[in-house]
Design a protein around this motif. Structure first.
Motif, PDB file in Angstrom:
ATOM      1  N   ILE A  96       0.857  -1.182   0.000  1.00  0.00           N
ATOM      2  CA  ILE A  96       0.000   0.000   0.000  1.00  0.00           C
ATOM      3  C   ILE A  96       0.896   1.236   0.000  1.00  0.00           C
ATOM      4  N   GLU A  97       0.277   2.415   0.017  1.00  0.00           N
ATOM      5  CA  GLU A  97       1.029   3.646  -0.221  1.00  0.00           C
ATOM      6  C   GLU A  97       2.068   3.932   0.864  1.00  0.00           C
ATOM      7  N   ASN A  98       1.895   3.454   2.081  1.00  0.00           N
ATOM      8  CA  ASN A  98       2.866   3.724   3.145  1.00  0.00           C
ATOM      9  C   ASN A  98       3.971   2.678   3.194  1.00  0.00           C
ATOM     10  N   GLY A  99       4.006   1.748   2.196  1.00  0.00           N
ATOM     11  CA  GLY A  99       5.093   0.796   2.104  1.00  0.00           C
ATOM     12  C   GLY A  99       4.881  -0.528   2.794  1.00  0.00           C
ATOM     13  N   HIS A 100       3.800  -0.690   3.551  1.00  0.00           N
ATOM     14  CA  HIS A 100       3.528  -1.980   4.209  1.00  0.00           C
ATOM     15  C   HIS A 100       2.940  -2.981   3.207  1.00  0.00           C
ATOM     16  N   THR A 101       3.286  -4.251   3.420  1.00  0.00           N
ATOM     17  CA  THR A 101       2.898  -5.318   2.474  1.00  0.00           C
ATOM     18  C   THR A 101       1.901  -6.272   3.145  1.00  0.00           C
ATOM     19  N   PHE A 102       0.919  -6.650   2.346  1.00  0.00           N
ATOM     20  CA  PHE A 102      -0.138  -7.542   2.833  1.00  0.00           C
ATOM     21  C   PHE A 102      -0.520  -8.556   1.749  1.00  0.00           C
ATOM     22  N   GLU A 103      -1.259  -9.607   2.149  1.00  0.00           N
ATOM     23  CA  GLU A 103      -1.867 -10.542   1.185  1.00  0.00           C
ATOM     24  C   GLU A 103      -2.946  -9.782   0.414  1.00  0.00           C
ATOM     25  N   HIS A 104      -2.894  -9.914  -0.903  1.00  0.00           N
ATOM     26  CA  HIS A 104      -3.781  -9.152  -1.783  1.00  0.00           C
ATOM     27  C   HIS A 104      -5.252  -9.265  -1.337  1.00  0.00           C
ATOM     28  N   GLU A 105      -5.721 -10.439  -1.173  1.00  0.00           N
ATOM     29  CA  GLU A 105      -7.134 -10.663  -0.847  1.00  0.00           C
ATOM     30  C   GLU A 105      -7.469 -10.102   0.532  1.00  0.00           C
ATOM     31  N   ALA A 106      -6.527 -10.190   1.468  1.00  0.00           N
ATOM     32  CA  ALA A 106      -6.779  -9.745   2.839  1.00  0.00           C
ATOM     33  C   ALA A 106      -6.891  -8.233   2.919  1.00  0.00           C
ATOM     34  N   ILE A 107      -6.000  -7.511   2.255  1.00  0.00           N
ATOM     35  CA  ILE A 107      -6.046  -6.055   2.343  1.00  0.00           C
ATOM     36  C   ILE A 107      -7.249  -5.497   1.604  1.00  0.00           C
ATOM     37  N   GLU A 108      -7.638  -6.140   0.521  1.00  0.00           N
ATOM     38  CA  GLU A 108      -8.847  -5.696  -0.183  1.00  0.00           C
ATOM     39  C   GLU A 108     -10.057  -5.848   0.727  1.00  0.00           C
TER      40      GLU A 108
END
Length: 818
Positions: free
Chosen positions: A53-65
């Motif tokens: 996301i824009e602040n640089g943190h990474t997540f599982e695509h489906e989870a962050i959506e």
């Protein structure tokens, strides 16, 4: 929802403990160290599609959506799940490099874990290690369908199959479950399981009664049966279909297991071989469905197979209702193969009365009869005519009203004269097999009171009596039996014609006697043969003489004695056999006045004593009736056979002095017949102590037994004997009241007439007349006879009423009426 609460819920949903403990422990134990960057902060699991996301943190695509979607749905602006700070944009940037790194790491770990699983599938491994390995493979296949290819390529499937032979029940059960998961929606994996004895091994688990292994095995077979190739493989395992069919009808089985077994069988039905096996094991509906809905070739093969099955009576009814009409239509086909298949199936179904009736109502009769009678290029082969004749015999034995079924446009029926003539013609011009079946058709038609008269007319008009009688000499037992049963059924309608035919040739009568006197256990043929002879006119003196000449009665006597002494094996034919024997033996007593040989036979074999003994056979009404009838005939001869005393000539003194002329006193004379009597020589009922036995039978429930007994007792009151003494004898035997009861009950016309006659004789004794005169019921019964009986009985009733002073002696009623 507050952001804090949202975060907690995510921890719960995506907690790694959602995996099974064994699978998780197995993974943790055999994986490379995992970097924190690989784990999604939301799911707490290794990411498969990482995005930033824009602040640089990474997540599982489906989870962050999902996180952003919940923010919007709650009316809040999107925030970072970690910092909870508001984001200006929800754009997601794929982290391709991280994704590749994770994939490489996962591949190395998967390979290591698969290798460890392979090591766990050895006989030396512990139960715990094996169960953990199996659980890991379950989780791996459920996590990604592509992993099933990995399992296959790693050649783990044969190793899992080997675990079915483990000594641990838990391991065997888990292996069955794992194989099902590995096979789900993967045709290639199913094909591997089809190799070798795997399917046979799985089927063996079905015999484990009420166990978890049994349930897992059924579930696995259901999954494998989704493959058409495996359907044939499963069905080819000996006993597979039988066990599955048994499970579907079990009341003690787990409901889900029953459903899985049923669905497995539904899949197996795609293979015709399995359909045949199911039918053999009692699951007939798939076969019936193919007969109804299958292509022509399948209909033909299934109908042919149906004809080979052994069906219970209940199933025959089901089949007749389901496909009876279709089989009848198939029978109408011009194709010989189709007709043969249909006929063989119909032959099987028609052998039970209830299913035969269904086929009759489905229209089987017209085409069946047509096939039998058709000659020329379209005629059935003789082997199929035999099947048609068998079906017709089955149908006729159902007891249906065949006089109501038209066979064609001319409204002929099966019992029409022309049709019966055709049957008789076929009987005379075919081989023994068809002859026997067609004779059985006539047996059925002559067994029914509604159709027998039609058959009698046709037989007489065709002159077929002699031909039917000739079958008595047939070497085939079935043929003889059928002909004898027909003749027995006809005997009450054309007995004299049959007696004439038998009397015309000694060989056929001799054949009947030979059948009756066979030293085997009592057979249906023997019972029918003696029944036929018993039904022939008893007063046909010519037939009786021929039987005397052929020493038939001696054989009959020996058989009666053997049955009496329990020397002949019984069975269900014992009663009709003994009844027939006694009735045949009784006919010799009808020839006593005209045939010296009959008298010699009765003397030599002491037949009067034998018939008195037969009166004791309670429960065998026809035996008692025939014995009493024979005793009547014998007793009527007593007055002719008794030896009267020779009185000395009168002397000179007695002629001059009457006081010296008193007759000498002679003792030992029969008080009824006034001479010297004995049971053996003169057949005297009094000497044979038969009076009490006959009186006892007057209370019998069968009116024919009562009538025969009363007729025998009436010989003690007949003209030519001392009637007064006969009355005394009957009174001493307490016979007066039973005879009065017979009159009062008035059960049949014959009994009524005989009772009136006997009572008139009894009332000639003043004491009895005085006693009876006070009984209004008796007076009423005699008045009824006087008013309503036939002319002769009315005369007798008039005399009886005079005895009790109900009619004056000077009355001239009958003279005036005349």
């Amino acid at each position: 929802m507050e952001l804090g609460q949202m975060t907690e819920s995510w921890d719960i949903i995506y907690d790694h403990a959602s995996q099974s403990d064994e699978s998780y422990n197995f993974e943790r134990l055999h994986m490379e160290p995992m970097y924190d960057a690989f784990v999604c902060p939301l799911t707490k699991q290794v990411m498969q599609d990482p995005v930033t996301i824009e602040n640089g943190h990474t997540f599982e695509h489906e989870a962050i959506e999902k996180w952003f979607r919940e923010c919007r749905e709650s009316g809040r602006k999107p925030v970072c799940p970690l910092t909870l700070k508001e984001l200006r944009s929800t754009d997601l940037n794929p982290s391709i490099a991280l994704r590749h790194t994770i994939e490489e790491w996962s591949a190395r770990n998967d390979a290591a874990q698969i290798d460890m699983a392979r090591r766990s599938f050895t006989l030396g491994s512990s139960e715990t290690d094996t169960l953990q390995a199996l659980t890991y493979i379950d989780h791996m296949c459920q996590k990604s369908r592509s992993n099933k290819h990995v399992i296959r390529n790693a050649e783990l499937i044969p190793m899992i199959v080997d675990m079915l032979k483990s000594s641990s029940r838990k391991v065997r059960c888990k292996a069955l479950e794992t194989l099902r998961i590995v096979a789900e929606e993967d045709a290639d994996n199913k094909e591997i399981m089809a190799e070798g004895d795997t399917v046979r091994t799985i089927v063996k688990f079905l015999s484990h009664e009420l166990s978890k292994e049994r349930e897992e095995a059924v579930s696995l077979l259901y999954e494998l049966s989704k493959s058409e190739t495996l359907c044939e493989k499963i069905g080819s395992v000996n006993g597979a279909n039988l066990i599955l069919v048994g499970m579907t009808s079990s009341i003690s089985e787990n409901v889900l297991t029953v459903e899985k077994a049923d669905k497995t069988l539904e899949n197996l039905e795609r293979c015709e071989k399995n359909v045949r096996q199911m039918a053999e094991n009692g699951r007939l509906r798939p076969l019936l469905r193919l007969i109804l809905e299958g292509p022509p070739e399948t209909k033909l093969s299934m109908a042919a197979f149906l004809g080979e099955l052994v069906l219970s009576n209940e199933i025959k009814v089901l089949v007749a209702r389901s496909v009876g009409s279709s089989l009848v239509n198939l029978m109408r086909s011009g194709n010989v193969q189709s007709r043969e298949a249909a006929l063989k199936a119909l032959n099987q179904i028609s052998s039970y009365d209830a299913s035969a009736v269904i086929l009759i109502e489905a229209g089987i009769l017209p085409p069946l009869v047509k096939d039998l009678f058709t000659v020329g290029p379209n005629q059935l082969p003789m082997r199929l005519k035999e099947v048609s004749a068998t079906i017709l015999a089955n149908l006729v034995n159902s007891g249906y009203d065949f006089d109501s079924i038209p066979l064609g446009p001319d409204h002929q029926t099966l019992v029409s004269e022309d049709i019966v003539h055709n049957l008789l013609h076929l009987i005379s011009n075919t081989g023994p097999a068809i002859e026997c079946k067609l004779l059985q058709v006539l047996v059925g038609l002559t067994s029914s009171p509604t159709t027998v008269l039609h058959i009698v007319v046709a037989i007489k008009s065709s002159g077929a009596t002699v031909s039917l009688v000739q079958f008595i000499e047939a070497p085939q037992r079935d043929l003889r039996l059928a002909s004898i049963k027909i003749l027995q059924n006809l005997s009450s309608h054309m007995g004299q014609e049959l007696a004439d035919a038998l009397r015309g040739t000694a060989s056929q009568l001799g054949s009947l006697i030979s059948i009756i006197s066979e030293n085997t256990g009592i057979t249906e043929e023997q019972a029918a043969a003696v029944g036929l002879l018993a039904d022939l006119p008893e007063r046909d003196l010519g037939l009786t003489r021929q039987m005397l000449d052929e020493r038939a009665f001696q054989l009959i006597i020996s058989r009666v004695i053997r049955v009496q002494q329990r020397e002949t094996r019984g069975g269900r034919h014992l009663t009709p056999y003994l009844e027939g024997l006694v009735r045949v033996l009784a006919r010799v007593t009808f020839a006593l006045p005209d045939e010296a040989g009959a008298l010699v036979l009765c003397h030599k074999h002491d037949l009067a004593a034998l018939f008195i003994e037969l009166l004791h056979w309670d429960g065998l009404d026809n035996v008692q009736m025939a014995a009493a009838m024979a005793l009547e005939n014998l007793s009527r001869e007593s007055k002719n056979l008794t030896r009267l005393p020779e009185l000395p000539p009168q002397g000179f003194c007695s002629s001059i002095f009457p006081c010296f002329g008193n007759p000498p006193l002679i003792t030992g004379l029969c008080k009824i017949h006034r001479g010297t009597c004995s049971l053996k020589e003169t057949f005297c009922l009094l000497e044979g102590h038969a009076v009490e036995k006959l009186v006892a039978l007057l209370d019998h429930t069968n009116e024919k037994v009562v009538e025969a007994s009363l007729a025998a007792l009436s010989t003690l009151l007949d003209d030519g004997v001392d009637t007064a003494q006969g009355v005394v004898v009957l009174c001493e035997a307490e016979g007066l009241q039973p005879i009065l009861d017979v009159l009062l009950e008035k059960r049949t016309e014959n009994l009524w007439r005989r009772a009136v006659w006997a009572i008139e004789r009894l009332l000639r004794t003043e004491e009895i007349a005085y006693e009876v005169s006070g009984n209004p019921n008796v007076s009423t019964a005699l008045v009824d006879a006087f008013q309503h009986a036939d002319f002769q009985t009315r005369q007798v009733a008039e005399r009886a009423l005079k005895h009790i002073d109900k009619i004056p002696n000077f009355s001239g009623v009958f003279a005036n009426m005349g």
